[in-house]
Design an enzyme around this catalytic site. Structure first.
Site, PDB file in Angstrom:
ATOM      1  N   GLU A 175     -58.840 -15.279 -88.125  1.00  0.00           N
ATOM      2  CA  GLU A 175     -59.819 -15.396 -87.457  1.00  0.00           C
ATOM      3  C   GLU A 175     -59.744 -14.134 -86.397  1.00  0.00           C
ATOM      4  OE1 GLU A 175     -61.516 -18.739 -85.492  1.00  0.00           O
ATOM      5  OE2 GLU A 175     -62.073 -19.588 -87.399  1.00  0.00           O
ATOM      6  N   GLU A 309     -61.741 -22.090 -94.151  1.00  0.00           N
ATOM      7  CA  GLU A 309     -61.182 -23.352 -93.292  1.00  0.00           C
ATOM      8  C   GLU A 309     -63.551 -23.503 -93.569  1.00  0.00           C
ATOM      9  OE1 GLU A 309     -60.757 -22.899 -88.990  1.00  0.00           O
ATOM     10  OE2 GLU A 309     -59.261 -21.811 -89.148  1.00  0.00           O
TER      11      GLU A 309
END
Length: 509
Positions: A175, A309
């Site tokens: 991220e 994810e």
């Protein structure tokens, strides 16, 4: 009862469904590691070198193909040297992302690789780009995988491990658009090329490098990463691995409310049931759109898409630490999982790996451990993964659905039947989900191309939409044999109960 038809050509296999789309995720977050996987050698909970034996046994039954660690957001604060050597001498750190608690680093590289060996699974390690360095990441892969007397191999031996490990998968940051550095994609694309170059292949260990990719529908992020590759469109390079990294990731979570109030895991209306499933189905659209961007730059599909994810993200259970992300797991979560897995099967030509978040005690977990009694609970989502093990490394089969009812949703029409299928050798597996909260559904399996000489079926359902498993009722949501499968002129006729997940196993001539 209304009828849907599913046409399946059993003799026309498509792209192979990688077992790695059934991957898992373990972050230093809440009770995922400590109290979940790891209890320490002095614990009253049965363990092997501090690792819970019941957790290992339950996950081995899922044949989990890979495990991602140490994060997540934690990965970009994690410095691997803090987690090696004698445990009582390891430095402590603050886990600022998840509960602002002190991490003692008692579970580190050796413990994680020991866990992978006990599970019989592949390691997927996330490297620190956000606060780390190129040298730190380079030395970690050397420590893990080099066999000779290099400085890092020597350090590993001094810490008790003679032989190198195999590390097939390595993440280049996490991220990077947020907790992994708040970078712009143009910045990160350059860093991804640089860091990947130094994640070297040692001692025959071939690393598949995965660059931190987009959130949700951020197609620009994917496009810039794809532009950073060299010559993906050259026909003469069609069979060569992409480089310097080999895949990009995608993150997407299902929730029914805004970020500040994501919705309850167990108290929801029928409208929220459908909203969750509609948003889960959005994954299929995301895979299509990101896949189209990737196809433009990578017509030979040398670059993989890794959804490392995904899953439901609800408000934490009342009375628990808000930074620990502990939530219950109901029948609704199970069907969210089945809808996602169907999408991964349909996009098997591009989706090479996926990791549900997370394995134990966090978000859409497979397992919940009770801190007081020590009991282990298998969640409804666990059972979907177990029922689907027949899809691992099987060849996908197209499922053409006709007569599917729909429900008008927030932004789209929600089909109330989801399906996918695969074949391997003399078998096939068909997965069917009835998303209708109230009504059952008859599905005719129009099976073509090969003779079916045997079948069996299982169903996962429950009396209520929010039914979930607890230490007191561990099998409130658990699969049972489904007898409602009958011969039909076209193949088989299956009755799906309301709000249910069904797998039909076929024996082929």
């Amino acid at each position: 009862m209304d009828q849907t038809t599913a046409i399946i050509d059993l003799d026309l296999p498509g792209p192979r469904i990688s077992r790695h789309v059934y991957g898992h995720f373990a972050e230093h977050l809440g009770r995922c590691i400590y109290g979940g996987f790891f209890v320490g050698e002095d614990s009253d909970v049965p363990n092997e070198r501090g690792i819970r034996t019941d957790v290992v046994e339950a996950l081995r039954a899922l044949r989990i193909p890979n495990l991602r660690w140490p994060g997540g957001c934690f990965a970009d604060d994690y410095h691997w040297r803090d987690g090696i050597g004698p445990r009582d001498q390891r430095p402590r750190m603050v886990n600022s992302h998840w509960g602002d608690v002190v991490e003692d680093n008692s579970f580190g590289t050796h413990e994680f690789m020991d866990l992978c060996e006990l599970l019989g699974t592949d390691a997927y390690i996330s490297g620190n780009v956000g606060s780390g360095s190129v040298a730190e990441m380079s030395e970690w892969i050397e420590y893990l995988t080099r066999a000779d007397d290099s400085p890092m191999a020597d350090l590993r031996r001094r810490n008790g491990r003679d032989e190198p490990w195999k590390v097939p998968f390595f993440g280049i940051g996490n991220e990077a658009w947020g907790c992994g550095g708040n970078l712009r994609v143009e910045q990160f694309a350059s860093l991804a090329r640089q860091y990947s170059t130094y994640v070297r292949n040692h001692a025959g260990n071939e690393v598949y490098r995965i660059a931190a990719g987009a959130s949700d529908a951020d197609l620009h992020w994917t496009e810039v990463l794809m532009q950073s590759f060299d010559a993906l469109d050259r026909p003469e390079e069609a069979d060569a691995p992409a480089g310097p990294f080999q895949a990009v990731s995608l993150h997407y979570y299902t929730m029914t409310g805004p970020w500040a109030d994501k919705g309850s895991a167990t108290e929801f209306s029928e409208d929220e049931w459908y909203l969750a499933l509609e948003r889960a189905r959005y994954m299929d659209q995301l895979l299509t759109r990101h896949g189209q961007v990737m196809d433009h730059y990578d017509p030979h599909r040398r670059v993989g898409l890794v959804v490392d994810e995904w899953g439901t993200w609800w408000n934490v259970e009342p009375g628990t630490n808000p930074g620990f992300l502990y939530q219950q797991n109901t029948l609704r979560d199970a069907l969210v999982a089945s809808v996602h897995l169907d999408a991964f099967h349909r996009h098997a030509e591009r989706v090479v790996m996926a990791n549900i978040a997370q394995t134990v005690n966090v978000l859409q977990a497979m397992l919940l451990t009770d801190p007081e009694s020590g009991a282990l609970v298998r969640t409804p989502s666990y059972h979907v993964f177990e029922m689907n093990t027949g899809h691992h490394d099987a060849d996908s089969l197209e499922v053409h659905l006709q007569g599917v009812p729909t429900r008008t949703g927030e932004k789209s029409e929600l089909p109330l039947v989801s399906a996918s299928a695969s074949t391997r050798g003399g078998t096939a597996l068909v997965s069917l989900t009835n998303l209708d909260a109230q009504a059952g559904r008859t599905v005719v399996l129009d099976l073509r191309g090969r003779d079916v000489v045997g079948h069996s079926a299982r169903v996962l359902s429950a009396p209520g939409l929010a039914t979930h498993n607890t230490p007191e009722a561990p099998d409130a949501v658990a699969p049972v044999a489904l007898d409602a499968v009958r011969p039909h002129d076209r193949g088989l006729e299956v009755t799906l109960p309301a709000h249910s997940y069904v797998t039909v196993s076929l024996t082929l001539a």
